[in-house]
Design an enzyme around this catalytic site. Structure first.
Site, PDB file in Angstrom:
ATOM      1  N   GLY A 317       0.810  -1.211   0.000  1.00  0.00           N
ATOM      2  CA  GLY A 317       0.000   0.000   0.000  1.00  0.00           C
ATOM      3  C   GLY A 317       0.842   1.259   0.000  1.00  0.00           C
ATOM      4  NE  ARG A 359      -4.787   9.334   3.920  1.00  0.00           N
ATOM      5  CZ  ARG A 359      -4.259   9.359   5.120  1.00  0.00           C
ATOM      6  NH1 ARG A 359      -3.462  10.382   5.490  1.00  0.00           N
ATOM      7  NH2 ARG A 359      -4.496   8.393   5.994  1.00  0.00           N
ATOM      8  CB  CYS A 390     -16.269  28.169   0.740  1.00  0.00           C
ATOM      9  SG  CYS A 390     -15.710  29.716   0.005  1.00  0.00           S
TER      10      CYS A 390
END
Length: 471
Positions: A317, A359, A390
């Site tokens: 990974g 993330r 925003c």
């Protein structure tokens, strides 16, 4: 380092540094240093030169770091497997970060590559990847995607559902092909990680239960054109230690042993998802320790059952590419906000945000940050690095100590962004996605071009184009 003031607004793990310029060794690429002017260098290239040449925000990837991590990981798993008389294959996770250049790097170092969409497959093939060294994952592979994979001669397909099993069977019959397949199973082991990252428990979209797997394997074995080569299990991502893998191995090897009555099973893929350091307190398990621990666990389980140990496959990974990347931002504004317990938090706004690193918003992920264009003797200040979007949740680094004099125009670097940042990038608020630049030996080159607002407008069907097709 000294302890941070006690407060619910300061994470318990965050330590006030004696030097807010220092680079925590485990978090940054090996090549990350400060030059004589205090400017951050990665791969021998100064952060200020990168800003001048490519602008900000900017993803920066250290090629030597990617290559070294790929080579070290492969060597660790091959050695661990060889200690028990079997072989090992390591797959690079295309979903972490994929570009043709990176495919070439990791394949040069001996890795295979896993993909999970037709787009990722197309990138790997465009890089010149040997299809036999590709694996195809995914819980909803379409007929078209499976046809493309089989036609390309892909090395293996991980079957995820009954529908996919029958779908693939019809495809190989139509194409008069034989396809190697693995069956994804859920061991029921819950990785000690974020709920959305734990993928082996039963109540989720991936794979077969251990109870349903024997019937699925029996069906594969009775179908012409499908070659059952092994089981696949993945317990999650950002995992430290071997405890979860050991428990999962015990359950999957039990199933593997039961299935041997129907024929040989040459491969066992135990996934991976090994953790990396995002902050100075993260302590990833060395890859050699992980490799040997997992291989020993499989060997022990096989020995107890009196069965031969299969060859092993792993999917590290983010551990290959994550630590090799940093993101550069330019500071736009700063403001101090008074908190409880007489604390003040310095908000540092940068020219990127959740569009280039989703993330923190998705998982509450923690990151680090350092000034990249200079060093400072100012006292460390509790800071939060935020983006330009925003959204109040547009946070790049939730909590960090930065020099208190950080100011507009400063360059800020966030490490460990090589994985799942570019891959998850968006155009939220119509912000163009940044380029990706590779650095090596004092030179920098673009490996993924950045977008412009003109690129975004070109996709809007309501914008008239000129005679040359420009929006």
């Amino acid at each position: 380092m000294s302890a941070a003031p006690h407060s619910s607004t300061v994470p318990s793990w965050l330590v006030r540094p004696d030097d807010a310029n220092a680079l925590a060794e485990a978090v940054w690429p090996v090549s990350a240093v400060r030059d004589e002017h205090g400017v951050l260098e990665v791969g021998g290239v100064a952060a200020t030169a990168l800003r001048e040449g490519f602008g900000t925000p900017l993803y920066v990837l250290d090629e030597d770091e990617v290559r070294a991590r790929a080579a070290r990981t492969l060597a660790a798993f091959r050695a661990a497997a060889a200690s028990h008389g079997v072989a090992a294959r390591v797959y690079y996770a295309g979903k972490a970060f994929l570009a043709t250049e990176v495919v070439r790097w990791v394949m040069d170092e001996g890795l295979a590559v896993d993909v999970c969409t037709s787009g990722e497959l197309a990138v790997a093939l465009a890089a010149g990847a040997d299809p036999a060294r590709l694996g195809f994952h995914g819980n909803n592979k379409s007929v078209r995607e499976l046809e493309q994979a089989v036609s390309a001669g892909i090395g293996s397909i991980v079957i995820d559902s009954w529908i996919e099993l029958e779908r693939l069977s019809a495809i190989v019959e139509r194409l008069d092909a034989t396809q190697a397949v693995l069956l994804r199973v859920n061991s029921g082991v819950h990785a000690e990680t974020h709920d959305f990252l734990a993928t082996a428990h039963e109540d989720q979209k991936f794979g077969f239960t251990l109870e349903d797997a024997p019937a699925a394997v029996a069906r594969i074995r009775e179908l012409d054109g499908l070659d059952f080569v092994g089981l696949h299990c993945h317990i999650g991502s950002q995992i430290f230690g071997t405890a979860g893998f050991r428990e999962s191995a015990a359950r999957v090897v039990e199933l593997h042993a039961d299935l041997l009555a129907g024929g040989e099973i040459p491969v066992l893929n135990l996934g991976g998802g090994f953790g990396i350091a995002y902050t100075s307190v993260d302590d990833p398990t060395p890859i050699e320790e992980l490799a040997q621990g997992i291989a020993d666990a499989v060997a022990q389980e096989c020995d107890v059952r009196g069965i031969p140990m299969p060859n092993l496959a792993f999917e590290p990974g983010r551990a290959i590419v994550g630590p090799a990347g940093i993101t550069l931002y330019e500071v736009g504004t700063t403001k101090s906000v008074h908190l409880d317990h007489d604390l003040t938090r310095l908000y540092v706004s940068v020219d990127g945000g959740m569009s280039d690193n989703a993330r923190p918003a998705l998982y509450g992920a923690q990151y680090s940050a350092r000034l990249a264009s200079r060093t400072s003797d100012a006292e460390p200040a509790l800071a939060r690095v935020v983006g330009l979007h925003c959204e109040s949740g547009d946070i790049v680094v939730d909590a960090e100590y930065l020099p208190g004099d950080v100011a507009p125009g400063d360059l800020l670097a966030v490490p460990a962004t090589g994985a799942y940042c570019f891959s998850l990038a968006s155009n939220y608020n119509w912000v163009p996605r940044p380029p990706v630049v590779a650095v090596r030996g004092g030179t920098a080159r673009v490996i993924v071009r950045g977008e412009t607002i003109s690129d975004l407008l070109s996709r809007d069907a309501g914008v008239e184009a000129d005679s040359e097709g420009n929006a």
